[in-house]
Design a protein around this motif. Structure first.
Motif, PDB file in Angstrom:
ATOM      1  N   THR A 107       3.904  84.322  67.441  1.00 37.62           N
ATOM      2  CA  THR A 107       5.074  85.193  67.567  1.00 37.62           C
ATOM      3  C   THR A 107       6.382  84.511  67.173  1.00 37.62           C
ATOM      4  O   THR A 107       7.457  85.123  67.284  1.00 37.62           O
TER       5      THR A 107
ATOM      6  N   ASP B  50       8.742  86.674  64.010  1.00 36.16           N
ATOM      7  CA  ASP B  50       7.556  87.022  64.788  1.00 36.16           C
ATOM      8  C   ASP B  50       6.527  87.605  63.820  1.00 36.16           C
ATOM      9  O   ASP B  50       6.561  88.794  63.480  1.00 36.16           O
TER      10      ASP B  50
ATOM     11  N   TYR C 144       3.363  88.296  64.092  1.00 33.74           N
ATOM     12  CA  TYR C 144       2.518  89.361  64.634  1.00 33.74           C
ATOM     13  C   TYR C 144       3.273  90.683  64.704  1.00 33.74           C
ATOM     14  O   TYR C 144       2.763  91.724  64.262  1.00 33.74           O
ATOM     15  N   GLN C 145       4.452  90.666  65.243  1.00 36.44           N
ATOM     16  CA  GLN C 145       5.217  91.906  65.417  1.00 36.44           C
ATOM     17  C   GLN C 145       5.592  92.516  64.066  1.00 36.44           C
ATOM     18  O   GLN C 145       5.406  93.720  63.846  1.00 36.44           O
TER      19      GLN C 145
ATOM     20  N   VAL D 257       2.398  94.777  63.696  1.00 38.10           N
ATOM     21  CA  VAL D 257       2.828  95.994  64.385  1.00 38.10           C
ATOM     22  C   VAL D 257       3.730  96.841  63.500  1.00 38.10           C
ATOM     23  O   VAL D 257       3.432  98.006  63.216  1.00 38.10           O
ATOM     24  N   ASP D 258       4.843  96.274  63.044  1.00 38.01           N
ATOM     25  CA  ASP D 258       5.800  97.063  62.261  1.00 38.01           C
ATOM     26  C   ASP D 258       5.197  97.555  60.947  1.00 38.01           C
ATOM     27  O   ASP D 258       5.401  98.705  60.546  1.00 38.01           O
TER      28      ASP D 258
ATOM     29  N   GLU E  73      -2.598  91.197  74.718  1.00 41.03           N
ATOM     30  CA  GLU E  73      -1.233  91.146  74.195  1.00 41.03           C
ATOM     31  C   GLU E  73      -1.172  91.437  72.707  1.00 41.03           C
ATOM     32  O   GLU E  73      -0.164  91.949  72.210  1.00 41.03           O
ATOM     33  N   PHE E  74      -2.251  91.122  71.977  1.00 44.83           N
ATOM     34  CA  PHE E  74      -2.228  91.242  70.517  1.00 44.83           C
ATOM     35  C   PHE E  74      -3.387  92.122  70.028  1.00 44.83           C
ATOM     36  O   PHE E  74      -4.341  91.626  69.417  1.00 44.83           O
TER      37      PHE E  74
ATOM     38  N   GLN F 179      -3.605  94.014  67.559  1.00 47.52           N
ATOM     39  CA  GLN F 179      -3.761  94.018  66.105  1.00 47.52           C
ATOM     40  C   GLN F 179      -4.430  92.751  65.585  1.00 47.52           C
ATOM     41  O   GLN F 179      -4.733  92.657  64.397  1.00 47.52           O
TER      42      GLN F 179
END
Length: 423
Positions: A300, A315, A317-318, A322-323, A366-367, A369
């Motif tokens: 992250t 980050d 991962y984010q 995610v995004d 938490e992750f 994805q």
């Protein structure tokens, strides 16, 4: 693969050095297999004529052809694909699976590109083992001659060869020109040319090798911009301006280490980043138990420990998981253990602390994805510390037993991957 680039000397390194050979030298017999799994599925489709012609270059002992056609179906809806980076010179895939107690869902192979027939034969040897084992081939393609060598003809041959592998029932994920944000590879720190080349490769692969996905995989950003490498970007160039994302006239960790190299969502199926525990402070390799939560903090971009403050890193991962909505892979991971160093923690303590973080229920929750984790199963000399490092989790019976026992129930293995349906 004999590397032509020199590993840089800089703070945290996100991967072991590149002085390693990945050649599957033991070929197991071809087996005609139809693997059925509940987690991952594919749809049946007709083999295109080009793929049928290309299959003549692939292993030919099979009497049935099949085609992996649905890339999205290779991403598990639940759980995480467990994979391995094997030293093919010392261990076969069946031997590793017997030691682990599970056949991995992902097997990593490296190849130069452009490649000769002899070089591609090594990839086909890996395909033979993956076909018998089940699962996916993660093929890392390294253009050591530079991005200008990736001509339309080279891409066309690659697509034909990948389609032939898919027709043998083996899905492929291509990790093309990885660690492009580093300064140690001939394709490094050239965002304009890199993005254009990745897009050309991805467009052709998506059109002509329907069972092959594309992975975009930069190097972990700790130590960016990795000054001093042979291929470091030069000030005053257009690429330097693109990499200077905060427009202050300098490249530092305050600049975005990932975004200038991102090819765009339509070209990327997976995003990957390799995470290694090299130790908690210099000198690396002193057999130190990793700090709590280090794996997640690196993923992250929030790591701030005795090895340095990397909290300026985006980050990963984010932003990209995610995004941008892509499945996230850890193509390579392990924790450093240097047998010659005395006075530090034990091999089991170092490695188990790392894999416990990576495989923890908290990480999984938490992750969501995070869909792939591949262990780096090598014992080799590392130029960064000028010493031999054992990265393996199955190098001794005791370590292998502990590793196998700690594998979580949500891991997916080779027999969970539906590879092939009859035509």
């Amino acid at each position: 693969m004999t590397p032509t680039a020199t590993e840089p000397e800089h703070g945290f390194v996100g991967h072991p050095g590149k002085n390693r050979r990945r050649r599957p030298t033991v070929i197991v017999p071809l087996i005609v297999m139809l693997l059925v799994g509940a987690t991952v599925g594919v749809v049946t489709t007709q083999v295109q004529s080009s793929a049928a012609r290309a299959s003549q270059a692939a292993p030919t002992a099979t009497t049935q052809q099949c085609l992996v056609a649905d890339r999205a179906a290779l991403v598990p809806k639940k759980g995480v694909l467990f994979g391995v980076n094997l030293d093919w010179n010392t261990e076969t895939l069946p031997e590793y699976a017997k030691t682990l107690g599970h056949a991995p869902a992902v097997t990593v192979q490296f190849s130069d590109i452009p490649y000769s027939a002899a070089t591609w034969r090594h990839t086909l040897d890996a395909v033979t083992q993956v076909k018998a084992n089940g699962g996916i081939l993660l093929l890392t393609l390294e253009p050591h001659g530079g991005l200008d060598t990736i001509s339309d003809a080279v891409i066309s041959k690659l697509v034909t060869d990948l389609a032939a592998i898919n027709a043998e029932g083996v899905p492929v994920i291509v990790r093309f020109a990885h660690e492009m944000n580093g300064s140690w590879y001939a394709w490094g720190q050239q965002p304009t040319k890199y993005v254009e080349t990745f897009q050309r490769v991805a467009t052709a692969v998506h059109a002509g090798a329907r069972g092959t996905s594309m992975m975009w995989a930069p190097n972990y950003g700790g130590g960016y911009p990795f000054a001093g490498g042979q291929f470091a970007v030069k000030p005053g160039t257009p690429d330097f301006a693109l990499l200077d994302t905060n427009h202050d006239g300098a490249l530092t960790m305050a600049d975005d280490t990932y975004a200038p190299y991102f090819p765009g969502d339509r070209y990327v199926d997976w995003v990957g980043i390799s995470l290694y525990h090299w130790g908690n402070q210099r000198p690396w390799g002193d057999n130190e138990v990793p700090e709590p939560n280090k794996f997640a903090d690196m993923l992250t971009g929030t790591y701030n420990g005795s090895a340095g403050d990397d909290s300026a890193i985006p980050d990963f991962y984010q932003v990209y998981g995610v995004d941008h909505g892509h499945p996230v892979a850890i193509p390579e991971t392990s924790a450093i253990y240097t047998p010659s160093r005395i006075g530090g923690a034990s091999e089991l303590a170092v490695k188990q602390a790392w894999w416990t973080q990576a495989f923890s229920a908290e990480t999984h929750k938490e992750f969501p994805q995070l869909k792939m984790i591949n262990w780096f199963e090598w014992s080799k000399y590392e130029i960064e510390i000028k010493d031999n490092v054992d990265w393996r989790a199955s190098g001794t019976p005791a370590i292998a037993k502990a590793f196998s026992k700690d594998l979580p129930g949500w891991f997916r293995y080779g027999n969970d991957v539906t590879v092939c349906n009859k035509l």
